[in-house]
Motif scaffolding. Structure first.
Motif, short mmCIF file in Angstrom:
data_model
loop_
_atom_site.label_atom_id
_atom_site.label_comp_id
_atom_site.label_asym_id
_atom_site.label_seq_id
_atom_site.Cartn_x
_atom_site.Cartn_y
_atom_site.Cartn_z
N ARG A 199 120.85 -11.13 36.28
CA ARG A 199 122.10 -11.80 35.95
C ARG A 199 122.16 -12.23 34.49
O ARG A 199 123.22 -12.22 33.86
N ASN A 200 121.02 -12.60 33.91
CA ASN A 200 121.02 -13.14 32.55
C ASN A 200 120.35 -12.25 31.52
O ASN A 200 120.41 -12.54 30.33
N ALA A 201 119.67 -11.20 31.95
CA ALA A 201 118.94 -10.38 30.99
C ALA A 201 118.57 -9.04 31.60
O ALA A 201 118.58 -8.87 32.82
N VAL A 202 118.26 -8.09 30.73
CA VAL A 202 117.67 -6.83 31.15
C VAL A 202 116.17 -6.96 30.88
O VAL A 202 115.76 -7.30 29.77
N LEU A 203 115.37 -6.70 31.92
CA LEU A 203 113.93 -6.84 31.81
C LEU A 203 113.27 -5.50 32.08
O LEU A 203 113.75 -4.72 32.90
N GLY A 204 112.20 -5.23 31.37
CA GLY A 204 111.52 -3.95 31.56
C GLY A 204 110.02 -4.09 31.46
O GLY A 204 109.50 -5.02 30.84
N THR A 205 109.31 -3.15 32.06
CA THR A 205 107.86 -3.15 32.00
C THR A 205 107.32 -1.76 32.26
O THR A 205 107.96 -0.96 32.94
N THR A 206 106.15 -1.48 31.69
CA THR A 206 105.44 -0.28 32.06
C THR A 206 104.74 -0.52 33.39
O THR A 206 104.63 -1.66 33.85
N ARG A 207 104.27 0.54 33.99
CA ARG A 207 103.64 0.42 35.31
C ARG A 207 102.44 -0.51 35.28
O ARG A 207 102.23 -1.30 36.21
N ASP A 208 101.65 -0.43 34.20
CA ASP A 208 100.45 -1.26 34.13
C ASP A 208 100.71 -2.63 33.53
O ASP A 208 99.79 -3.45 33.40
N GLY A 209 101.95 -2.91 33.15
CA GLY A 209 102.29 -4.22 32.62
C GLY A 209 101.85 -4.46 31.20
O GLY A 209 101.96 -5.58 30.70
N SER A 210 101.35 -3.43 30.51
CA SER A 210 100.84 -3.63 29.15
C SER A 210 101.93 -3.69 28.10
O SER A 210 101.68 -4.09 26.96
N LYS A 211 103.13 -3.29 28.47
CA LYS A 211 104.26 -3.34 27.53
C LYS A 211 105.48 -3.84 28.29
O LYS A 211 105.77 -3.36 29.39
N ARG A 212 106.20 -4.79 27.71
CA ARG A 212 107.36 -5.38 28.37
C ARG A 212 108.49 -5.58 27.39
O ARG A 212 108.26 -5.68 26.19
N LEU A 213 109.70 -5.67 27.92
CA LEU A 213 110.84 -5.89 27.03
C LEU A 213 111.86 -6.80 27.67
O LEU A 213 111.89 -6.98 28.90
N LEU A 214 112.69 -7.36 26.82
CA LEU A 214 113.77 -8.24 27.26
C LEU A 214 114.97 -8.02 26.35
O LEU A 214 114.84 -7.94 25.13
N PHE A 215 116.15 -7.93 26.96
CA PHE A 215 117.41 -7.86 26.22
C PHE A 215 118.35 -8.89 26.80
O PHE A 215 118.56 -8.94 28.02
N ASP A 216 118.90 -9.75 25.96
CA ASP A 216 119.88 -10.72 26.46
C ASP A 216 120.87 -11.09 25.36
O ASP A 216 120.71 -10.71 24.19
N GLN A 217 121.89 -11.80 25.75
CA GLN A 217 122.90 -12.28 24.81
C GLN A 217 122.64 -13.75 24.54
O GLN A 217 122.32 -14.52 25.46
#
Length: 475
Positions: free
Chosen positions: A307-325
């Protein structure tokens, strides 16, 4: 938002749970420990906020009625049949379920869509009920409070900050390990309750297998990744092994009911995936018609739209991202916005003003003990967005981060108008019809056959049964 926010991408109890608010987990507390938390009636205001954070309640009377009936059967077979429970269906595409100590159970429509029969969704509910009956949330709170207290006493009262920091670090690892232990405990207890209620106890293994397959489908990687030391949930393969063993101790396959036909009838027509008005994920692309923007994430990163952001991760969790306003008053610099919305320290020497696709942007780097963060605040029209990518260890996500930022673009109006909400449609297989043929009727961005197989719990090459219902994705 600090590391904890990004680390929650794959949190939660049942599934790929991005953006999860609560994840019950804990350890057993010694009997002599003073209790500071306990079972109580959930505050309606808190409940309303929690529901709102997942997009509100999803209105599907037939589905909710079935979930309620399943819950009632499970509670009667649980160790505390006298305790009240209430289930809420959440309007979220994320595969997730969780429970509050009060007995409130929450299930997303994304989880319901992934399940193939009543015994599978019953397995998830039984797992959450076990968390409540075993008082896991209370135990975790008690242990966390105790760990914080000990670390603070050592650091402040005994004037030994170094030892206090070391104890705090050790306590995080300990809590994570105990949390994993309690997930396994809830799995075992859930299978017992599942069978006691008359459901197929192997439904738990089938659902966890479907969960593992859908995660692998999203990331394009193999399945069964093991958790790191601070992961609060065990690896899915480990959980599948445990619940299968627990089911076999009860009886051979074929014991109990799965109520597949009844379940499919109850979920026929429910929404599938994201609501276009809130933005949509299409493979590696995120599109938001209302905001008129789109971007593409690097290969290997699975993204979810919360609802508040786009969240992302690799399968092993070693890289993650966040996009929000983020809010930005007129005249406020992007550098100020970035500093004001990031809790950790920013390396002043890394602040860089750039123009990205004709839009002003400010880049920066923040380094923690175990993570490197790449950040940017970028202005698109009157809106300001924040894009953050984190890499664990000594890796620097700069190259992937800049490709991601450069992909941010305006969404073509024709493409925006073409985006329509998707729904699950249950169809009956005809004589001689194959999985490949049914998959061609799916509205899927890619890998239609793989998505059909995962949705319906089928293996590649598996036969479709004539006269049986199957889930398809359609408009």
């Amino acid at each position: 938002m600090a590391l904890a926010g990004l680390a929650a991408v794959l949190g939660g109890c049942a599934g790929d749970q991005t953006g999860t608010i609560l994840a019950p987990a804990a350890i057993s507390v010694p009997t002599q420990a003073p209790l500071t938390t306990g079972r109580r009636v959930a505050d309606e205001a808190d409940h309303a906020k929690l529901v709102a954070s997942f997009g509100g309640e999803y209105r599907a009377p037939a589905t909710l009625r079935l979930l309620t009936e399943i819950t009632d059967r499970l509670v009667r077979a649980s160790e505390r049949p006298e305790e009240p429970y209430a289930v809420t269906l959440l309007d979220s595409a994320v595969v997730n379920a969780f429970a509050l100590p009060s007995g409130r159970l929450y299930v997303t429509r994304g989880l319901v869509a992934l399940a193939s029969d009543s015994s599978e969704v019953a397995a998830v509910l039984a797992h959450e009920i076990a968390h409540v009956t075993l008082r896991h949330a209370t135990a975790r709170t008690e242990m966390a409070l105790r760990s914080q207290l000990v670390s603070r006493v050592v650091a402040d009262v005994l004037n030994d900050p170094a030892t206090g920091a070391q104890m705090e670090s050790q306590s995080k690892v300990t809590l994570a390990r105990f949390s994993r232990d309690q997930e396994l405990e809830a799995d075992a207890a859930g299978v017992k309750t599942l069978a006691g209620a008359g459901f197929d106890p192997f439904g738990a293994a089938r659902f966890l297998t479907a969960l593992n397959r859908t995660l692998a489908l999203k990331t394009g990687t193999g399945s069964g990744a093991e958790p790191d030391m601070l992961a609060t949930h065990p690896g899915t393969v480990e959980r599948i092994t445990l619940v299968t063993r627990a089911a076999r101790r009860i009886g051979a396959p074929g014991l109990g009911v799965d109520e597949r036909a009844r379940f499919l009838a109850a979920i026929d027509g429910i929404a599938y995936g994201d609501n276009p008005g809130d933005g949509m994920v299409r493979g590696s692309r995120f599109l938001h018609p209302s905001l008129g923007i789109a971007f593409e994430v690097p290969d290997g990163i699975a993204i979810e739209n919360t609802r508040n952001a786009v969240l992302g991760t690799t399968r092993d969790g070693s890289k993650r991202l966040l996009f929000d306003q983020v809010e930005s008053s007129a005249g406020r610099s992007l550098e100020d916005v970035l500093k004001a919305t990031w809790n950790d320290g920013i390396d002043a020497g890394t602040i860089e003003n750039r123009i990205v696709g004709g839009r002003p942007a400010v880049f920066a780097v923040s380094k923690g003990k175990d993570w490197t963060f790449r950040l940017v605040a970028i202005r698109v029209g009157e809106n300001t967005y924040r894009m953050i990518m984190a890499a664990k260890g000594s890796a620097d996500p700069d190259a992937a981060f800049r490709r991601w930022v450069d992909s941010l673009s305006s969404l073509d109006p024709d493409e925006a108008r073409a985006l329509k909400p998707l729904h699950l449609r249950v169809v009956t297989a005809s004589s001689g019809e194959t999985a490949e043929q049914l998959a061609t009727r799916m509205v899927a961005p890619d890998r239609a056959l793989d998505r059909f197989l995962v949705l319906n719990g089928l293996d590649r090459g598996g036969a479709v049964k004539s006269g049986q219902g199957y889930k398809l994705i359609g408009e």
